[in-house]
Design a protein around this motif. Sequence first.
Motif, mmCIF file in Angstrom:
data_model
loop_
_atom_site.group_PDB
_atom_site.id
_atom_site.type_symbol
_atom_site.label_atom_id
_atom_site.label_comp_id
_atom_site.label_asym_id
_atom_site.label_seq_id
_atom_site.Cartn_x
_atom_site.Cartn_y
_atom_site.Cartn_z
ATOM 1 N N PHE A 112 0.837 -1.198 0.000
ATOM 2 C CA PHE A 112 0.000 0.000 0.000
ATOM 3 C C PHE A 112 0.872 1.248 0.000
ATOM 4 C CE2 PHE A 112 -2.327 -3.408 2.046
ATOM 5 C CZ PHE A 112 -3.555 -3.363 1.410
ATOM 6 N N ARG A 113 0.330 2.296 -0.639
ATOM 7 C CA ARG A 113 1.016 3.582 -0.667
ATOM 8 C C ARG A 113 -0.024 4.684 -0.653
ATOM 9 N NH1 ARG A 113 4.574 4.878 -5.800
ATOM 10 N NH2 ARG A 113 2.501 5.297 -6.645
ATOM 11 N N LEU A 114 0.165 5.645 0.222
ATOM 12 C CA LEU A 114 -0.746 6.780 0.336
ATOM 13 C C LEU A 114 -0.382 7.824 -0.721
ATOM 14 C CD1 LEU A 114 -3.067 7.923 2.121
ATOM 15 C CD2 LEU A 114 -1.291 9.081 3.444
ATOM 16 N N MET B 286 -5.420 5.988 -2.194
ATOM 17 C CA MET B 286 -4.333 5.056 -1.931
ATOM 18 C C MET B 286 -4.079 4.212 -3.165
ATOM 19 S SD MET B 286 -4.856 3.608 1.895
ATOM 20 C CE MET B 286 -3.303 2.747 1.653
ATOM 21 N N VAL C 127 -7.156 -1.774 5.271
ATOM 22 C CA VAL C 127 -5.750 -1.373 5.225
ATOM 23 C C VAL C 127 -5.133 -1.816 6.556
ATOM 24 C CG1 VAL C 127 -4.116 0.517 5.026
ATOM 25 C CG2 VAL C 127 -6.282 0.628 3.806
ATOM 26 N N LEU D 90 1.538 1.145 6.366
ATOM 27 C CA LEU D 90 2.121 2.382 5.860
ATOM 28 C C LEU D 90 2.957 3.029 6.959
ATOM 29 C CD1 LEU D 90 -1.043 3.759 4.068
ATOM 30 C CD2 LEU D 90 0.973 2.822 2.958
ATOM 31 N N THR E 163 0.337 7.655 8.530
ATOM 32 C CA THR E 163 -0.987 7.914 7.982
ATOM 33 C C THR E 163 -1.679 8.982 8.821
ATOM 34 O OG1 THR E 163 -1.941 6.143 9.327
ATOM 35 C CG2 THR E 163 -1.241 5.575 7.087
#
Length: 465
Positions: free
Chosen positions: A173-175, A192, A239, A244, A247
Amino acid sequence: MSSPELSAEAPGPDVPRWDSQPTYSNLGEVRAHLLPSKASRCRAPGSLSAEPQPSPPPLPKRNLARTSSLPLQRASSPGPSPAGTPRRHFLSFSIDESGAGTPKAGPGCPPAELPFRWPEAHLDLSLPDLSRLEAVDAALRARQLEGLRTMHARLQARLLGGRPGPCHPGHGFRLLDNSPCVESGDTLYYRMVRVAEETWHVLAAKVPKPGTKEPHLWGLELQASLPPHFNLQGLCGLVPEGALPATPWRGPVMLAAEVPERSVAQWLAEVRAQPPSECARAVALMLLQLSAALERLEHVGAVLTELRLENLLLAEPRGCAAPGPPRLLFADFGRVCPRPAGHPSTHAAQLGLLLRELLGPSLPMATPLARGLERLAAQLLRWRPSAAQTRGALQTLLWGPGPELNGQAAPLGSWLRVRRALLVLHLAEQATGGEAPGLEDWLCCEYLIEATEASLGRALALLWD
């Protein structure tokens, strides 16, 4: 689309898959067979061409896998059949305008691929049938309805295509943004990216606002269990906490499959600045999609306790060129609970109040459509119809028939056949002009496929009786 959803797509069913590499051969050998002999040509002594040249080494030959789309037999000529041979039915299906079932397609005519080439374009009519107008009319109506069903299915596949699957432990995952892309009444949405090997999807992290009302867990479980629906927000999972590095929220949050762009409350301020005719149509199309979402809830025995504009979301539909109506997403499942015993089974009162709020004080008398919507708002509060009946009334206001056909002897069947023919022509004109059909085309196509004389009569009676 402001927040596109990209993925590595697998080849479609029509793309040929090769079991091995295509056949290729030595080009020198091919030229040797194609060029004429030059034995009679004089060559100078000692020239390079006078000496025999060794053939280039042959390249490995491989077999070419035949795809299923290649014709294996020659098409039979459209000549007279031998005596005693039954007449071939190129298109064998019966029309069903009751809405209870689908046409019965013959083995040579799958529903998704209608043959429009000669000689396959015969309409299951014998030579005597061509002299009977009722037989020709029935065949054309059957082909017309089947064509609309095919167009609707293809548009639906495009609008609902590319839906991401559930989350798995191997996903990363990447914001994308540290600030929310949309703020609804109870929720903040952050864009995301979910990555799995070479596939990635842009999703939305659904973060509850601090201090909001405790949601109904039953409604959240219902949201996770419902099959995909165009107007219901879909979920992909959680999530994981710690997935991450940093956040704007704490703890695990839900992932939504569609990235919203704004709420209906924000949209309403924009649409009221449009001309009255465009504003009324935009309100009708939005409420039509909302009634489809509530129809699904009523079907499973659920009820929405409070309908709020700020908790209804809008997104750009996939595969549609702007401008066009947005896609409505019902996401407020935290206010959905099982219908209590003795509770009304419909959301008509909430829809009637919402419709009047959307219309405002000045719009109802501006256009015929706005006057019809004001009439519908009054009938919703008076008769309390189901969401399905409300959707039918909205379809009638948008695409007809009008109040002049409200009556016992109204030719609703003839109107429906003409309206279907006009939609087919409209879609054909769009295709020849290179214009892709939009969301309103799909909604209209859905209406004319489902509509019957009885359903049209009920919708007109709800509106104008």
